[in-house]
Design a protein around this motif. Structure first.
Motif, short mmCIF file in Angstrom:
data_model
loop_
_atom_site.label_atom_id
_atom_site.label_comp_id
_atom_site.label_asym_id
_atom_site.label_seq_id
_atom_site.Cartn_x
_atom_site.Cartn_y
_atom_site.Cartn_z
N HIS A 8 0.93 -1.28 -0.03
CA HIS A 8 0.02 0.15 0.07
C HIS A 8 0.80 1.19 0.09
N MET A 9 0.73 2.18 -0.97
CA MET A 9 1.71 3.31 -1.15
C MET A 9 0.89 4.43 -0.99
N LEU A 10 1.37 5.42 0.29
CA LEU A 10 0.75 6.54 0.59
C LEU A 10 1.59 7.78 0.15
N THR A 11 0.93 8.68 -0.29
CA THR A 11 1.56 10.03 -0.50
C THR A 11 0.70 11.15 -0.28
N PHE A 19 7.91 6.31 -10.62
CA PHE A 19 9.13 5.19 -10.43
C PHE A 19 9.01 4.46 -9.26
N ASP A 20 8.58 4.91 -8.40
CA ASP A 20 8.31 4.10 -7.28
C ASP A 20 7.46 2.89 -7.47
N VAL A 21 6.23 3.02 -8.11
CA VAL A 21 5.42 2.20 -8.42
C VAL A 21 6.26 0.98 -9.19
N ASN A 22 6.90 1.25 -10.38
CA ASN A 22 7.56 0.42 -11.23
C ASN A 22 8.73 -0.32 -10.38
N MET A 23 9.36 0.50 -9.41
CA MET A 23 10.45 -0.19 -8.68
C MET A 23 9.89 -1.36 -7.78
N ALA A 24 8.66 -1.13 -7.00
CA ALA A 24 8.20 -1.93 -6.12
C ALA A 24 7.57 -3.17 -6.96
N ILE A 66 5.67 5.11 2.03
CA ILE A 66 5.43 6.53 2.33
C ILE A 66 6.29 7.36 1.25
N GLY A 67 5.53 7.95 0.43
CA GLY A 67 6.27 9.04 -0.67
C GLY A 67 5.86 10.34 -0.30
N GLY A 68 5.97 11.17 -1.30
CA GLY A 68 5.77 12.54 -1.30
C GLY A 68 6.91 13.20 -1.36
N LYS A 69 7.17 14.59 -1.37
CA LYS A 69 8.32 15.42 -1.60
C LYS A 69 8.71 16.09 -0.31
N ASN A 70 8.31 15.77 0.81
CA ASN A 70 8.73 16.53 2.28
C ASN A 70 9.32 15.61 2.97
N VAL A 71 10.66 15.80 3.37
CA VAL A 71 11.25 14.66 4.34
C VAL A 71 10.61 14.75 5.58
N SER A 72 10.32 16.01 6.17
CA SER A 72 9.90 15.90 7.39
C SER A 72 8.14 15.30 7.59
N GLY A 99 12.23 9.51 -3.55
CA GLY A 99 13.50 8.95 -3.66
C GLY A 99 14.66 9.55 -3.12
N SER A 100 14.28 10.65 -1.98
CA SER A 100 15.28 11.26 -1.38
C SER A 100 16.09 10.57 -0.35
N PHE A 101 15.52 9.49 0.23
CA PHE A 101 16.28 8.68 1.26
C PHE A 101 17.32 7.94 0.53
N THR A 102 16.86 7.19 -0.36
CA THR A 102 17.76 6.18 -1.17
C THR A 102 18.96 7.11 -1.87
N THR A 103 18.41 8.31 -2.74
CA THR A 103 19.48 9.07 -3.45
C THR A 103 20.38 9.68 -2.53
N ALA A 104 20.10 10.23 -1.53
CA ALA A 104 20.92 10.94 -0.55
C ALA A 104 21.91 9.67 0.19
N ALA A 105 21.32 8.61 0.45
CA ALA A 105 22.00 7.52 1.10
C ALA A 105 23.26 7.22 0.01
N ALA A 106 22.80 7.11 -1.33
CA ALA A 106 23.76 6.60 -2.23
C ALA A 106 24.81 7.77 -2.56
N MET A 107 24.58 9.05 -2.38
CA MET A 107 25.19 10.10 -2.72
C MET A 107 26.45 10.05 -1.54
N VAL A 108 25.83 10.05 -0.44
CA VAL A 108 26.74 10.06 0.76
C VAL A 108 27.75 8.88 0.96
N ALA A 109 27.25 7.71 0.55
CA ALA A 109 27.98 6.39 0.59
C ALA A 109 29.05 6.47 -0.38
#
Length: 298
Positions: A8-11, A19-24, A66-72, A99-109
């Motif tokens: 169940h995808m909430l936004t 993008f997220d639908v395809n990935m899932a 959980i999607g959206g465009k706001n981290v908080s 995709g901010s959590f996974t993109t940011a994680a990838a960048m910092v890693a």
């Protein structure tokens, strides 16, 4: 008959990200159901509808994204989803707004790995300046890097007011210090580049943020990385597939968006697969994404 894996995808937005639908679905979920325009106050009801519609042992086969465009806001929804559980009725939860959590994680890693391999140092005490930090990826990148002990500055292309508010929000929520700076002119960006060791650009696609002139003034620069794959590059002269190669006009190395994106893709897909394959329910936020990205980054 095998039980179906349902996500169940909430936004809070008008549309769930394709993008997220395809990935899932590609990760192996049998059914993906989007819910749009969802507020924090509606999360509990939706989650409890999901948990009570299946027996407790089916909780591991049910997920909330959980999607959206706001981290908080996404983290507030993530917390609400976890609090909605009524053991033994529980389901897995994964938050990744835009995709901010996974993109940011990838960048910092990727930056962390390059620092170790090329310069024999860690993120701790490394001076990092992020351009485009009022967006979700920049926001989350700042949090992850600061939590690892980096000295993070976020630069505002339209002055200091908005990034100052972002820095205050990060301090209040995550208890880490992030500095705010005015990056609204070429001269100010050049001055910031001169003082930093790592430049990260997380602005929207198709916007050049840092020029070769500004890079050439950055004598202490070690790494420059960009997440924008849409021409022109966010950092002038940085190839989209750069993966630690020398960056023109500098003594630094560059990390391009395709190198970061390859890790991001594997992290998001991998976390979806972990939801499906887990023996018990799991929860994933940006810290889990970063831990996974560290395993993958080379």
């Amino acid at each position: 008959m095998a039980r179906k894996h349902i996500l169940h995808m909430l936004t809070p937005l008008a549309h769930m990200s394709p993008f997220d639908v395809n990935m899932a679905l590609d990760a192996g979920f049998d059914a993906v159901v989007p819910y749009v325009g969802v507020g924090v106050g509606e999360v509990t009801g939706l989650v409890q509808d999901a948990i009570f519609s299946r027996p407790p042992d089916a909780g591991v086969d049910t997920g909330i994204f959980i999607g959206g465009k706001n981290v908080s806001l996404a983290l507030d929804m993530f917390d609400a989803a976890k609090k909605a559980m009524v053991p033994p009725f529980q389901v897995s939860v994964f938050a990744d707004p835009a995709g901010s959590f996974t993109t940011a994680a990838a960048m910092v890693a990727k930056v962390e790995k390059a620092l170790e391999k090329k310069f024999e140092r860690s993120l701790k005490d490394t001076r990092i300046t992020i351009f485009g930090a009022t967006g979700v990826v920049g926001f989350c990148t700042a949090v992850i890097a600061a939590k690892e002990g980096a000295k993070v500055t976020i630069a505002g292309h339209d002055g200091i007011e908005r990034v100052k508010k972002v820095a205050e929000e990060i301090q209040a929520r995550f208890k880490v210090n992030v500095n705010a700076a005015d990056g609204s002119t070429d001269a100010r960006k050049k001055a910031l580049a001169e003082e930093t060791q790592v430049i990260l650009t997380t602005a929207k696609g198709g916007v050049q943020v840092i020029s070769k002139v500004q890079l050439s003034a950055a004598n202490g620069l070690l790494i420059a990385a960009d997440v924008n794959a849409v021409p022109p590059a966010g950092i002038e002269g940085l190839a989209v597939n750069a993966d630690g190669e020398p960056l023109e006009t500098t003594k630094a190395v560059g990390i391009g968006p395709l190198s970061i994106g390859n890790v991001k893709y594997k992290v998001e897909s991998g976390l979806f697969k972990r939801m499906i394959e887990a023996d018990k329910t799991v929860t994933f936020d940006f810290q889990d994404a970063f831990s996974f990205a560290r395993e993958i980054a080379k």
